[in-house]
Motif scaffolding. Structure first.
Motif, short mmCIF file in Angstrom:
data_model
loop_
_atom_site.label_atom_id
_atom_site.label_comp_id
_atom_site.label_asym_id
_atom_site.label_seq_id
_atom_site.Cartn_x
_atom_site.Cartn_y
_atom_site.Cartn_z
N PRO A 14 50.26 50.97 60.45
CA PRO A 14 50.40 49.58 59.69
C PRO A 14 50.86 49.48 58.11
O PRO A 14 50.52 50.59 57.48
CB PRO A 14 49.06 48.85 59.81
CG PRO A 14 48.39 49.95 59.99
CD PRO A 14 48.94 51.07 60.52
N GLU A 65 48.16 46.38 53.53
CA GLU A 65 47.95 44.75 53.51
C GLU A 65 48.58 44.01 52.51
O GLU A 65 49.05 42.85 52.47
CB GLU A 65 46.59 44.34 53.39
CG GLU A 65 45.86 44.86 54.78
CD GLU A 65 46.53 43.73 55.97
OE1 GLU A 65 46.69 42.54 55.55
OE2 GLU A 65 46.76 44.29 56.95
N GLN A 66 48.71 44.86 51.04
CA GLN A 66 49.48 44.22 49.78
C GLN A 66 50.79 43.72 50.23
O GLN A 66 51.16 42.89 49.67
CB GLN A 66 49.31 45.10 49.01
CG GLN A 66 47.94 45.48 48.25
CD GLN A 66 47.16 46.59 49.16
OE1 GLN A 66 47.71 46.97 50.22
NE2 GLN A 66 46.40 47.49 48.48
N PHE A 95 51.80 42.00 52.46
CA PHE A 95 52.05 40.73 53.58
C PHE A 95 51.42 39.76 52.32
O PHE A 95 51.50 38.44 53.03
CB PHE A 95 51.27 40.75 54.86
CG PHE A 95 51.77 41.89 55.63
CD1 PHE A 95 53.10 41.75 56.35
CD2 PHE A 95 51.02 42.87 55.58
CE1 PHE A 95 53.35 42.61 57.05
CE2 PHE A 95 51.44 43.91 56.80
CZ PHE A 95 52.72 43.77 57.34
N THR A 96 51.07 40.00 51.47
CA THR A 96 50.41 38.76 50.22
C THR A 96 51.17 38.76 49.16
O THR A 96 50.82 37.99 48.17
CB THR A 96 48.92 39.23 50.04
OG1 THR A 96 48.83 40.69 49.23
CG2 THR A 96 48.13 39.26 51.34
#
Length: 272
Positions: A179, A182-183, A185-186
Motif C-alpha cells: 500500500p 497513508e500520508q 491520501f491526506t
C-alpha cells in the motif's frame, strides 16, 4: 549521417547556447553535431585558443558575448577563417531594448546571480533528493508536487527536472501488494500527479534495466500480463483519488514536466 562541428562560445556557463542550439538542431534530419563548448570566455587570450580550435574543426559558431571587444575579436577571427558566426541573443536584446526604452547593461552571467530564485531552486533540489522513491513520507505535505506511478515511469528524473525549476517534488512508487504511505491520501497542499505508460513499453524498459544489472532470469517485474494488471490498477487508484494522469510513453522528461507545471499553476490558483 552528416557530421558537423558547432562551436558554442559563452561568457557564462554556456547552458543557454546549448539549449538553443539543440532546440534548433532537432528540426534537421541525419545530422551528427559535434559540440565544442567554450564557457566563461572573458579574455582575448581565451579567444585565441578558441579560434585555433575553430580553425582545426571549422563549423558554425554561436556565441553569447556581451563584451564588445571580445565580440569584435571573435567576429573578425571567424570572418578570416570564413566560418559563420552568430550572436544568438542579439534579436532578443534588441527587442527588449526597444520595448523598455533602455540599453542593455552588457553584464555577463547575470542570469546566474545568487538571488532568491537561486536559493529556492537549491532548497527544492535538497527536498527532492530527500524525498525520492518514497523516502520520508512524513514530509510529503511540504512538497509542491508529488508524483506517483509504477516502477520505471520516469518519476525520479521528472522530479529532479521540476526541482531544478524551483518546485519541491517528491515521488512515491506504486508497488503491487504494497500500500502507498497513508500520508499520500491526506495531502492538502501539494498537487498529486500519476505517471503511467503502455505495458509493452514498460516491459521493455524493465528488461533493459535488468540487463544493465546483469539479471537474466524472467520475473513478474517484466511479465507483460502482470505489468498490464499493474498499470490498470495504478490508473484506477489515480482516477478514484481524482489525481491527474500523464502518459509518458511518447514524452520526454521535459515535455512531461511542462504539462505538470501547467497543472501545478492551475492547482496553485485554485487552492491558494
Amino acid at each position: 549521417m552528416s557530421e558537423i562541428h558547432v562551436h558554442l562560445v559563452s561568457d557564462s556557463t554556456g547552458e543557454t547556447l546549448q539549449s538553443m542550439s539543440r532546440a534548433a538542431l532537432v528540426q534537421f534530419e541525419k545530422v551528427d553535431p559535434k559540440e565544442h563548448v567554450w564557457s566563461m570566455t572573458r579574455t582575448v587570450r581565451q579567444l585565441d585558443d578558441i579560434l585555433d580550435s575553430i580553425n582545426k574543426n571549422p563549423g558554425l559558431v554561436l556565441f553569447t558575448l556581451v563584451n564588445k571587444d571580445l565580440r569584435r575579436t571573435l567576429e573578425k577571427g571567424c570572418k578570416k577563417l570564413k566560418v559563420p558566426c552568430v550572436s544568438v541573443l542579439d534579436p532578443v536584446l534588441m527587442a527588449y531594448s526597444g520595448y523598455l526604452g533602455q540599453e542593455s547593461r552588457n553584464l555577463p552571467g547575470r542570469q546566474h546571480t545568487l538571488n532568491q530564485e537561486y536559493f529556492d531552486r537549491i532548497e527544492a533540489l535538497n527536498y527532492t533528493m530527500a524525498h525520492d522513491d518514497g523516502q520520508m513520507p512524513d514530509g510529503l505535505n511540504d512538497a509542491d508536487i508529488v508524483l506517483v506511478g509504477v516502477s520505471r515511469t520516469s518519476k525520479t528524473p521528472t522530479s529532479f527536472y521540476l526541482a531544478h525549476r524551483g518546485l519541491k517534488t517528491a515521488n512515491v512508487p506504486i508497488v503491487p501488494a504494497i500500500p502507498l504511505p497513508e500520508q499520500v491520501f491526506t495531502l492538502n497542499k501539494p498537487l498529486v500527479v500519476g505517471l503511467t505508460t503502455s505495458p509493452d513499453r514498460l516491459s521493455q524498459i524493465r528488461k533493459n534495466r535488468l540487463l544493465s544489472l546483469k539479471e537474466t532470469h524472467e520475473t513478474d517485474y517484466v511479465d507483460k500480463d502482470r505489468i498490464k494488471e499493474e498499470v490498470i490498477e495504478a490508473r484506477k487508484l489515480c482516477t478514484k483519488k481524482g489525481w491527474p494522469i500523464i502518459d509518458v510513453s511518447r514524452r520526454s522528461v521535459e515535455e512531461t514536466a511542462a504539462q505538470i507545471i501547467t497543472l501545478f499553476n492551475t492547482h496553485r490558483k485554485d487552492h491558494f
